[in-house]
Write a protein that holds these residues in place. Structure first.
Motif, PDB file in Angstrom:
ATOM      1  N   VAL A  99       0.866  -1.174   0.000  1.00 51.04           N
ATOM      2  CA  VAL A  99       0.000   0.000   0.000  1.00 51.04           C
ATOM      3  C   VAL A  99       0.908   1.232   0.000  1.00 51.04           C
ATOM      4  N   PRO A 100       0.666   2.214  -0.877  1.00 49.32           N
ATOM      5  CA  PRO A 100       1.525   3.399  -0.921  1.00 49.32           C
ATOM      6  C   PRO A 100       1.666   4.065   0.451  1.00 49.32           C
ATOM      7  N   TYR A 102       2.679   7.310   2.534  1.00 53.74           N
ATOM      8  CA  TYR A 102       2.786   8.748   2.336  1.00 53.74           C
ATOM      9  C   TYR A 102       3.713   9.421   3.350  1.00 53.74           C
ATOM     10  N   PRO A 117      -1.306  14.131   2.586  1.00 56.60           N
ATOM     11  CA  PRO A 117      -1.730  14.300   1.184  1.00 56.60           C
ATOM     12  C   PRO A 117      -3.116  14.931   1.096  1.00 56.60           C
ATOM     13  N   HIS A 119      -5.580  13.663  -0.660  1.00 56.07           N
ATOM     14  CA  HIS A 119      -6.562  12.629  -0.994  1.00 56.07           C
ATOM     15  C   HIS A 119      -6.657  11.650   0.178  1.00 56.07           C
ATOM     16  N   PHE A 121      -6.530   9.010   3.124  1.00 59.17           N
ATOM     17  CA  PHE A 121      -5.415   8.256   3.700  1.00 59.17           C
ATOM     18  C   PHE A 121      -5.842   7.690   5.048  1.00 59.17           C
ATOM     19  N   ARG A 136     -10.729  11.222   4.949  1.00 58.89           N
ATOM     20  CA  ARG A 136     -11.130  11.489   3.563  1.00 58.89           C
ATOM     21  C   ARG A 136     -10.908  12.958   3.200  1.00 58.89           C
ATOM     22  N   GLU A 177      -0.746   5.802   5.260  1.00 62.44           N
ATOM     23  CA  GLU A 177      -0.848   5.079   3.999  1.00 62.44           C
ATOM     24  C   GLU A 177      -2.076   5.521   3.211  1.00 62.44           C
ATOM     25  N   LYS A 178      -2.075   5.183   1.949  1.00 59.29           N
ATOM     26  CA  LYS A 178      -3.233   5.432   1.093  1.00 59.29           C
ATOM     27  C   LYS A 178      -4.441   4.681   1.648  1.00 59.29           C
ATOM     28  N   LEU A 179      -5.605   5.328   1.679  1.00 62.64           N
ATOM     29  CA  LEU A 179      -6.841   4.673   2.099  1.00 62.64           C
ATOM     30  C   LEU A 179      -7.410   3.941   0.892  1.00 62.64           C
ATOM     31  N   LEU A 180      -7.488   2.633   0.991  1.00 64.04           N
ATOM     32  CA  LEU A 180      -7.956   1.820  -0.123  1.00 64.04           C
ATOM     33  C   LEU A 180      -9.477   1.781  -0.144  1.00 64.04           C
ATOM     34  N   TYR A 282      -3.235  -5.704  -2.957  1.00 62.56           N
ATOM     35  CA  TYR A 282      -2.368  -5.048  -1.980  1.00 62.56           C
ATOM     36  C   TYR A 282      -2.236  -5.929  -0.736  1.00 62.56           C
TER      37      TYR A 282
END
Length: 319
Positions: A99-100, A102, A117, A119, A121, A136, A177-180, A282
């Protein structure tokens, strides 16, 4: 008597102060004084109303408790560290499954909007068990409260509340991390591969994890619904029971199984978690002792059936 103590604790100031001192002493004894073995036996007894058989464990939960006390390597700690495991996964199966990431820091004050970020996370700590803070829209977050909560979490060594050895020496930090999210904007489904001696045996799907409708289904490798449940308590006090509908077979099921078995080959029992987001796979996390071996599998006969499939390392019974 129990009702009287409850009344005094909740309704009177003096009663609350006095009883809280006894609670603090009790918790100190459990977390800091009681041995790991006694702690594990106590937890099992409370959940199953019987003693755990560590000499000849038969059920899956008993074998998880045995592993918790007897199966320990430095790799267990690395894989339980949500930050360190990223390097482990990259070397074993490739960075494309991560998972990306950040941001990461050991200082809660760094978790501020200018470092985040623009967007969605999720903010997590690497050293404990549990969910994270989903964001969000960072402009709607009380960052002081977030920092306060993270400061508290970083000070806590999860080992002392769980007595699971692998958490004891993890260096605490915060990761972002990016929120999937799925195509509907909901948190992605969580697929958990329970591996016995390097083979995926149980496939667990968690649906609606961050809602009051959190359900949990079990399937086999052929994606056939299984007749047992292994629920955990939700925040509302209810259990994560199976849904009344089937979950669609994930696009990457075979790949998920293959990668899980590759990661699991060094362990007797391990749970590998995945997210399948619009066809992209992921890695989630690695868990060695699901619910500490303290959550009943129902019907109870399945606890024994599943236990029969797991062979313990260096155990006299070898069953």
């Amino acid at each position: 008597m129990k009702k009287l103590f409850k009344y005094l604790y909740k309704r009177t100031k003096v009663g609350h102060i006095v009883i809280q001192q006894f609670i603090n002493l009790h918790n100190f004894y459990l977390n800091r004084v009681m041995s790991e073995k006694a702690f594990a036996k106590r937890g099992f007894r409370k959940s199953f109303n019987r003693e755990v058989d560590l000499e000849n464990p038969k059920t899956l939960n008993e074998k998880i408790v045995w592993l918790k006390l007897n199966d320990r390597t430095p790799v267990h700690t690395i894989c339980s560290d949500k930050y360190a495991v990223r390097d482990y996964i990259e070397k074993r199966i490739g960075e494309e499954y991560l998972v990306p990431l950040y941001f990461q820091s050991k200082d809660p004050n760094d978790i501020a909007p200018e470092n985040m970020p623009n967007h969605p996370f999720i903010i997590k700590t690497n050293h404990d068990s549990g969910g994270g803070i989903m964001v969000r829209d960072k402009s709607s977050i009380d960052w002081k409260q977030v920092q306060k909560g993270l400061r508290k979490r970083l000070k806590k060594n999860y080992y002392y509340s769980s007595k699971e050895w692998q958490y004891k020496n993890i260096e605490p930090r915060i990761i972002v991390e990016k929120l999937l999210l799925d195509q509907n904007g909901d948190p992605a489904k969580d697929y958990k591969m329970h591996c016995f001696n390097g083979e995926v045996i149980m496939l667990q799907v968690d649906i609606g994890r961050f809602s009051g409708n959190h359900c949990r289904n079990f399937y086999n490798k052929e994606w056939q619904r299984q007749p047992y449940r292994w629920p955990s308590p939700k925040e509302n006090g209810k259990l994560t029971n199976p849904s009344d509908y089937d979950v669609e077979k994930p696009q990457n099921l075979q790949k998920m199984i293959s990668l899980s078995e590759s990661l699991a080959k060094d362990f007797s029992y391990v749970r590998i978690d995945w997210y399948d987001v619009n066809g992209k796979l992921y890695f989630g996390e690695i868990t060695f002792h699901t619910d500490g071996g303290n959550r009943p599998i129902l019907p109870a006969e399945w606890d024994r059936k599943l236990g029969d499939m797991l062979i313990l390392p260096n155990h006299p019974s070898k069953n």
